[in-house]
Design a protein around this motif. Structure first.
Motif, short mmCIF file in Angstrom:
data_model
loop_
_atom_site.label_atom_id
_atom_site.label_comp_id
_atom_site.label_asym_id
_atom_site.label_seq_id
_atom_site.Cartn_x
_atom_site.Cartn_y
_atom_site.Cartn_z
N UNK A 7 0.85 -1.19 0.00
CA UNK A 7 0.00 0.00 0.00
C UNK A 7 0.88 1.24 0.00
N UNK A 8 0.42 2.27 -0.65
CA UNK A 8 1.10 3.57 -0.64
C UNK A 8 0.31 4.51 0.25
N UNK A 9 0.96 5.05 1.27
CA UNK A 9 0.33 6.02 2.16
C UNK A 9 0.68 7.42 1.68
N UNK A 10 -0.32 8.26 1.57
CA UNK A 10 -0.13 9.67 1.20
C UNK A 10 -0.44 10.52 2.42
N UNK A 11 0.59 11.10 3.00
CA UNK A 11 0.43 11.88 4.22
C UNK A 11 0.12 13.34 3.90
N UNK A 12 -0.57 14.00 4.83
CA UNK A 12 -0.94 15.41 4.67
C UNK A 12 0.27 16.34 4.68
N UNK A 13 1.42 15.80 4.96
CA UNK A 13 2.67 16.58 4.96
C UNK A 13 3.36 16.58 3.61
N UNK A 14 2.81 15.81 2.64
CA UNK A 14 3.43 15.71 1.33
C UNK A 14 4.37 14.52 1.21
N UNK A 15 4.45 13.70 2.23
CA UNK A 15 5.28 12.50 2.19
C UNK A 15 4.48 11.33 1.62
N UNK A 16 5.18 10.46 0.91
CA UNK A 16 4.58 9.24 0.38
C UNK A 16 5.37 8.09 0.97
N UNK A 17 4.69 7.03 1.40
CA UNK A 17 5.37 5.91 2.06
C UNK A 17 4.76 4.59 1.62
N UNK A 18 5.61 3.59 1.42
CA UNK A 18 5.18 2.24 1.05
C UNK A 18 5.16 1.37 2.32
N UNK A 40 -3.43 12.07 10.37
CA UNK A 40 -2.40 12.72 9.57
C UNK A 40 -2.30 12.14 8.16
N UNK A 41 -3.07 11.08 7.90
CA UNK A 41 -3.06 10.42 6.60
C UNK A 41 -4.10 11.09 5.69
N UNK A 42 -3.68 11.47 4.50
CA UNK A 42 -4.62 12.05 3.54
C UNK A 42 -5.43 10.93 2.90
N UNK A 43 -4.74 9.93 2.33
CA UNK A 43 -5.40 8.78 1.74
C UNK A 43 -4.35 7.71 1.47
N UNK A 44 -4.79 6.53 1.06
CA UNK A 44 -3.86 5.47 0.68
C UNK A 44 -4.33 4.85 -0.62
N UNK A 45 -3.41 4.16 -1.29
CA UNK A 45 -3.71 3.47 -2.54
C UNK A 45 -3.11 2.08 -2.50
N UNK A 46 -3.73 1.15 -3.18
CA UNK A 46 -3.20 -0.20 -3.26
C UNK A 46 -1.99 -0.21 -4.19
N UNK A 47 -0.98 -0.98 -3.83
CA UNK A 47 0.21 -1.12 -4.65
C UNK A 47 1.20 0.01 -4.43
N UNK A 48 2.26 0.00 -5.23
CA UNK A 48 3.26 1.08 -5.18
C UNK A 48 2.80 2.17 -6.14
N UNK A 49 2.00 3.07 -5.64
CA UNK A 49 1.31 4.07 -6.45
C UNK A 49 2.15 5.34 -6.57
N UNK A 50 2.24 5.86 -7.78
CA UNK A 50 2.93 7.13 -8.02
C UNK A 50 2.05 8.05 -8.87
N UNK A 51 0.73 7.87 -8.76
CA UNK A 51 -0.21 8.61 -9.61
C UNK A 51 -0.50 10.01 -9.10
N UNK A 52 0.09 10.40 -7.97
CA UNK A 52 -0.17 11.72 -7.39
C UNK A 52 1.13 12.44 -7.10
N UNK A 53 1.09 13.75 -7.23
CA UNK A 53 2.25 14.60 -6.90
C UNK A 53 1.80 15.65 -5.89
N UNK A 54 2.68 16.01 -4.98
CA UNK A 54 2.38 17.00 -3.95
C UNK A 54 2.54 18.40 -4.51
#
Length: 68
Positions: A7-18, A40-54
């Motif tokens: 899962x890819x975590x998208x944090x409200x700080x602009x960090x992305x984490x697997x 503090x989590x904005x949203x998450x996505x399944x897999x190693x997601x890179x479909x979003x940019x901060x």
């Protein structure tokens, strides 16, 4: 035993984490996050997601890849 998923975590700080786990909740727990971290989590996505940019100016994640 069930295989772990990624899962890819998208944090409200602009960090992305697997993270990995049977589901997103377990993946966050195994990564050391408690229930309070969800705020503090904005949203998450399944897999190693890179479909979003901060976007620094708006402080938001913007989708950069087309929807499939």
């Amino acid at each position: 035993m069930e295989d772990n998923k990624t899962f890819t975590l998208y944090w409200k700080t602009g960090e992305r984490e697997i993270v990995k786990g049977r589901d997103a909740a377990e993946a966050m727990t195994l990564a050391g996050y408690s229930g309070g971290a969800v705020a503090a989590l904005d949203f998450y996505a399944a897999g190693e997601d890179t479909a979003y940019a901060w976007e620094k100016d708006s402080r938001e994640w913007k989708r950069t890849a087309p929807f499939e």
